[in-house]
Each structure stands twice: as structure tokens, then as C-alpha cells.
Motif scaffolding. Structure first.
Motif, PDB file in Angstrom:
ATOM      1  N   ALA A  60       0.834  -1.281  -0.236  1.00 32.88           N
ATOM      2  CA  ALA A  60       0.159   0.167  -0.181  1.00 32.88           C
ATOM      3  C   ALA A  60       0.821   1.126   0.085  1.00 32.88           C
ATOM      4  O   ALA A  60       0.527   2.274  -0.609  1.00 32.88           O
ATOM      5  N   ALA A  61       1.723   1.080   0.535  1.00 26.67           N
ATOM      6  CA  ALA A  61       2.857   2.252   0.899  1.00 26.67           C
ATOM      7  C   ALA A  61       3.493   2.720  -0.451  1.00 26.67           C
ATOM      8  O   ALA A  61       3.418   3.772  -1.059  1.00 26.67           O
ATOM      9  N   HIS A  62       3.989   1.710  -1.253  1.00 28.21           N
ATOM     10  CA  HIS A  62       4.424   1.906  -2.632  1.00 28.21           C
ATOM     11  C   HIS A  62       3.643   1.896  -3.565  1.00 28.21           C
ATOM     12  O   HIS A  62       3.663   2.884  -4.483  1.00 28.21           O
ATOM     13  N   ALA A  63       2.227   1.598  -3.431  1.00 27.76           N
ATOM     14  CA  ALA A  63       1.259   2.317  -4.510  1.00 27.76           C
ATOM     15  C   ALA A  63       0.981   3.651  -4.231  1.00 27.76           C
ATOM     16  O   ALA A  63       0.622   4.398  -5.487  1.00 27.76           O
ATOM     17  N   VAL A  64       1.190   4.154  -3.062  1.00 25.49           N
ATOM     18  CA  VAL A  64       0.950   5.808  -3.083  1.00 25.49           C
ATOM     19  C   VAL A  64       2.006   6.513  -4.008  1.00 25.49           C
ATOM     20  O   VAL A  64       1.627   7.320  -4.553  1.00 25.49           O
ATOM     21  N   VAL A  65       3.180   5.882  -3.965  1.00 23.10           N
ATOM     22  CA  VAL A  65       4.361   6.364  -4.386  1.00 23.10           C
ATOM     23  C   VAL A  65       4.452   6.223  -5.974  1.00 23.10           C
ATOM     24  O   VAL A  65       5.129   7.062  -6.978  1.00 23.10           O
ATOM     25  N   SER A  66       4.171   5.032  -6.378  1.00 18.09           N
ATOM     26  CA  SER A  66       4.408   4.642  -7.754  1.00 18.09           C
ATOM     27  C   SER A  66       2.808   4.684  -8.709  1.00 18.09           C
ATOM     28  O   SER A  66       3.013   4.206  -9.587  1.00 18.09           O
ATOM     29  N   GLY A  67       1.964   5.240  -7.951  1.00 18.15           N
ATOM     30  CA  GLY A  67       0.688   5.286  -8.732  1.00 18.15           C
ATOM     31  C   GLY A  67       0.667   6.483  -9.792  1.00 18.15           C
ATOM     32  O   GLY A  67       1.863   7.364  -9.783  1.00 18.15           O
ATOM     33  N   PRO A  68      -0.362   7.019 -10.570  1.00 18.77           N
ATOM     34  CA  PRO A  68      -0.378   8.015 -11.303  1.00 18.77           C
ATOM     35  C   PRO A  68      -0.116   9.251 -10.695  1.00 18.77           C
ATOM     36  O   PRO A  68       0.886  10.215 -11.495  1.00 18.77           O
ATOM     37  N   GLU A  69      -0.439   9.605  -9.725  1.00  9.73           N
ATOM     38  CA  GLU A  69      -0.155  11.043  -9.061  1.00  9.73           C
ATOM     39  C   GLU A  69       1.036  10.987  -8.320  1.00  9.73           C
ATOM     40  O   GLU A  69       1.824  12.085  -8.229  1.00  9.73           O
ATOM     41  N   GLY A  70       1.827   9.991  -7.918  1.00  6.35           N
ATOM     42  CA  GLY A  70       3.328   9.596  -7.507  1.00  6.35           C
ATOM     43  C   GLY A  70       3.361  10.757  -6.210  1.00  6.35           C
ATOM     44  O   GLY A  70       4.424  11.346  -5.942  1.00  6.35           O
ATOM     45  N   ASP A  71       2.607  10.678  -5.437  1.00  2.01           N
ATOM     46  CA  ASP A  71       2.410  11.349  -4.237  1.00  2.01           C
ATOM     47  C   ASP A  71       3.165  10.895  -2.818  1.00  2.01           C
ATOM     48  O   ASP A  71       2.735   9.904  -2.629  1.00  2.01           O
ATOM     49  N   LEU A  72       4.211  11.535  -2.271  1.00  2.46           N
ATOM     50  CA  LEU A  72       4.698  11.220  -1.111  1.00  2.46           C
ATOM     51  C   LEU A  72       4.091  11.909   0.018  1.00  2.46           C
ATOM     52  O   LEU A  72       4.535  12.594   0.751  1.00  2.46           O
ATOM     53  N   SER A  73       2.989  11.293   0.142  1.00  2.00           N
ATOM     54  CA  SER A  73       1.999  11.826   1.361  1.00  2.00           C
ATOM     55  C   SER A  73       2.180  11.154   2.642  1.00  2.00           C
ATOM     56  O   SER A  73       3.013  10.396   2.713  1.00  2.00           O
ATOM     57  N   GLY A  74       1.378  11.567   3.607  1.00  4.71           N
ATOM     58  CA  GLY A  74       1.249  10.934   5.084  1.00  4.71           C
ATOM     59  C   GLY A  74       0.795   9.547   4.713  1.00  4.71           C
ATOM     60  O   GLY A  74       1.199   8.862   5.877  1.00  4.71           O
ATOM     61  N   GLU A  75       0.185   9.209   3.861  1.00  4.65           N
ATOM     62  CA  GLU A  75      -0.245   7.811   3.973  1.00  4.65           C
ATOM     63  C   GLU A  75       0.964   7.039   3.747  1.00  4.65           C
ATOM     64  O   GLU A  75       0.955   5.735   4.153  1.00  4.65           O
TER      65      GLU A  75
END
Length: 315
Positions: A60-75
Motif C-alpha cells: 500500500a505504501a509503494h502504491a502511493v508513490v508509484s501511482g499516477p499521482e506519485g505523491d509522497l503523502s502522509g499515507e
């Protein structure tokens, strides 16, 4: 000594020998099954599910950064924190001992490396350099880079592969705990044979006493027969239920849950199936007490009759 006294003495010795053998054999056979119920319920299952939770959190953490938005968020940081907490839980359960703790320490260190590459990716303005940092992170994690370059998933040194290997070792330990090997089959077969022999010998001794002493019931021997006749089948029934619950619990955790929400549900089902594991295991002490009670009642029932035939000194 008269023939009746010799027969009573012989029967007493036989009953005591059968009682001691049946008690010891039942104790060992019972412990052979139930010594593993509590570790399976309270250690192995939580440890395996903790590894599953850590892997799901890392995905889930890697999906946050490797997704279309590429967001290094609090998630991202939240999921990394969940992974660390889950690995700490897995370490505390200590399913496979020193080897498992060493593997978890290595994985924890690799997660720090992975997080470091992701942080550098998030801070990098140059697209090419950022893509390289993300690729390095994916290699450490053990997933196929989004660009298609780099090692395929399953690199033995990567985080996910290490966790897969650790889970396999934990699962092997859980399966060992839930198995019923040939030694236990031999043990419980011996328990059955000794139990039947002891029960029949107690019944036959009561018939002998009725014929020779004209008493319809010998209360102490009857009590010994009841303890024997009820105790062993009840313990056997409990053991059968426990073995089924253990096998079902291992089947529950053998297949990884695809949905993270299924992990708490699986843990709850295993906990429910093995809720009485502590009680089942504690009954092993009662095996020894029950066997001692049967032998004591046997002596108490026969010795007064034997003593009647002992020669008495001059008054």
C-alpha cells in the motif's frame, strides 16, 4: 495364604500395573497434542498474520508513490509505520526463534533503506534522477520497476522475498504443530489398548468380589471404574476436537488474504477455534491426578479383603 488371597493380590498388582501404564501413556499422548495448541493459537498464528499485514502495508505504501499521482503523502509514512509495528509484533511472537529474529532485523533495516530512496525520490526535481531513485527503491522492496527495467519481483535479497521466505518457515512450524505424526498414532493406540484392558480388569475384579464375598457392589472399585470409564473417552474426544481445530486454523492461515481487511477476520476465526486451547492443555495435569485416584481407589477397595487373610499373631 489362601487361594482367594493370592488371587486378590494378583489382581491388585495387575490393576496397579495397568493403571500406572495407562496413566503415563495417556499423559504423554495427551501432551503430545495439546502442548502445541497454545503456541499455535498465541504465537504462530499472530506471527504469520503480522508478516502478512507488514507485506500488505508495504504494498500500500509503494502504491502511493508509484501511482499516477506519485505523491509522497502522509499515507506513505502511515503504511511504513504499520509495517514496522507488524514486524515488531512478528519478532515478539518468536515463531521460529533466532533465525526469525535475524530475518526480521534484516528486513527492518532494508525498509529503512527503501524509505530513504523514496524520500530522495520525493525531494528530487530532475525527472531522470528521480526515476532512478524510485527504481532503486523498487529493487530493495522487491517489485518490478514501473519503468520495466531492473530485476523482476522475487529477488532473494529484497524485502518482499525475505518476508515470503520467513512466512514459509513460520507456516512450516505451524503445520508441524498441527500435525498428528505416527508417534502420536502409536501413543493413542497404546492408550486405547491399556484403557480397555484396565476397564475390563476392573469389571472382572468386581464380578470376582461379588461371587466370593456376596456383596452386590464394591463402591470403591465402582468409583475407580467410573473415573476410568469416563475420563479416557472424554480426554480422547477433547483431543479429537483440538486436533480438528488446529488443522482448520492452519488451513485458515495457509492462503494469504488478498484483502487486508481479511487478516483481522482470519485472526478472529483462529482465536475462536482455539479459544479453549489453554483449558485443553491444563487438563494434562488432571490425567495424573485421575490415574492416581484410580490406583488409590483400587488399593482402598482390595486391600481390606486381602488383609482379612493375613495371619494374625497370638493375642
Amino acid at each position: 495364604m489362601s487361594g482367594t488371597a493370592r488371587e486378590l493380590t494378583r489382581r491388585l498388582r495387575l490393576l496397579l500395573a495397568l493403571g500406572a501404564a495407562a496413566t503415563l501413556t495417556l499423559f504423554l499422548a495427551y501432551r503430545g497434542v495439546h502442548d502445541d495448541t497454545v503456541p499455535l493459537s498465541e504465537s504462530s498464528t499472530p506471527g504469520i498474520l503480522a508478516v502478512d499485514t507488514a507485506q500488505n502495508a508495504l504494498r500500500a505504501a509503494h502504491a502511493v508513490v508509484s501511482g499516477p499521482e506519485g505523491d509522497l503523502s502522509g499515507e506513505f509514512h502511515t503504511q511504513i509505520s504499520v509495517a514496522h509495528q507488524s514486524l515488531a509484533l512478528a519478532a515478539s511472537e518468536n515463531v521460529i526463534g533466532t533465525e526469525g529474529r535475524h530475518d526480521l532485523q534484516t528486513v527492518t533495516g532494508l525498509i529503512a533503506v527503501y524509505s530513504g530512496w523514496v524520500e530522495r525520490w520525493g525531494e528530487e526535481d530532475q525527472e531522470a534522477l528521480g526515476a532512478a531513485y524510485l527504481s532503486y527503491a523498487e529493487q530493495v522492496l522487491g517489485v518490478r520497476p514501473a519503468s520495466g527495467a531492473g530485476p523482476a519481483a522475487g529477488d532473494e535479497g529484497a524485502i518482499m522475498s525475505r518476508l515470503d521466505a520467513l512466512r514459509g518457515k513460520q507456516l512450516a512450524e505451524a503445520e508441524r504443530q498441527a500435525t498428528f505424526p505416527w508417534q502420536l498414532w502409536v501413543g493413542w493406540s497404546a492408550v486405547t489398548a491399556l484403557y480397555v484392558a484396565l476397564f475390563l480388569a476392573l469389571l472382572d475384579t468386581q464380578r470376582f468380589l461379588r461371587r466370593h464375598f456376596r456383596r452386590p457392589v464394591q463402591v470403591r472399585l465402582l468409583a475407580a471404574t467410573v473415573v476410568c470409564g469416563l475420563g479416557v473417552p472424554v480426554l480422547g474426544w477433547i483431543t479429537r476436537d483440538a486436533q480438528r481445530a488446529m488443522a482448520g486454523s492452519v488451513a485458515e492461515i495457509r492462503v494469504r488474504a488478498k484483502d487486508p481487511d481479511e487478516i483481522p477476520l482470519a485472526a478472529e476465526r483462529v482465536h475462536s477455534a482455539l479459544a479453549d486451547a489453554g483449558f485443553w492443555a491444563s487438563l494434562s495435569d488432571w490425567v495424573l491426578l485421575g490415574g492416581a485416584a484410580v490406583m488409590a481407589l483400587t488399593v482402598w477397595g482390595l486391600w481390606p479383603r486381602i488383609a482379612e487373610y493375613r495371619p494374625r499373631g497370638p493375642r
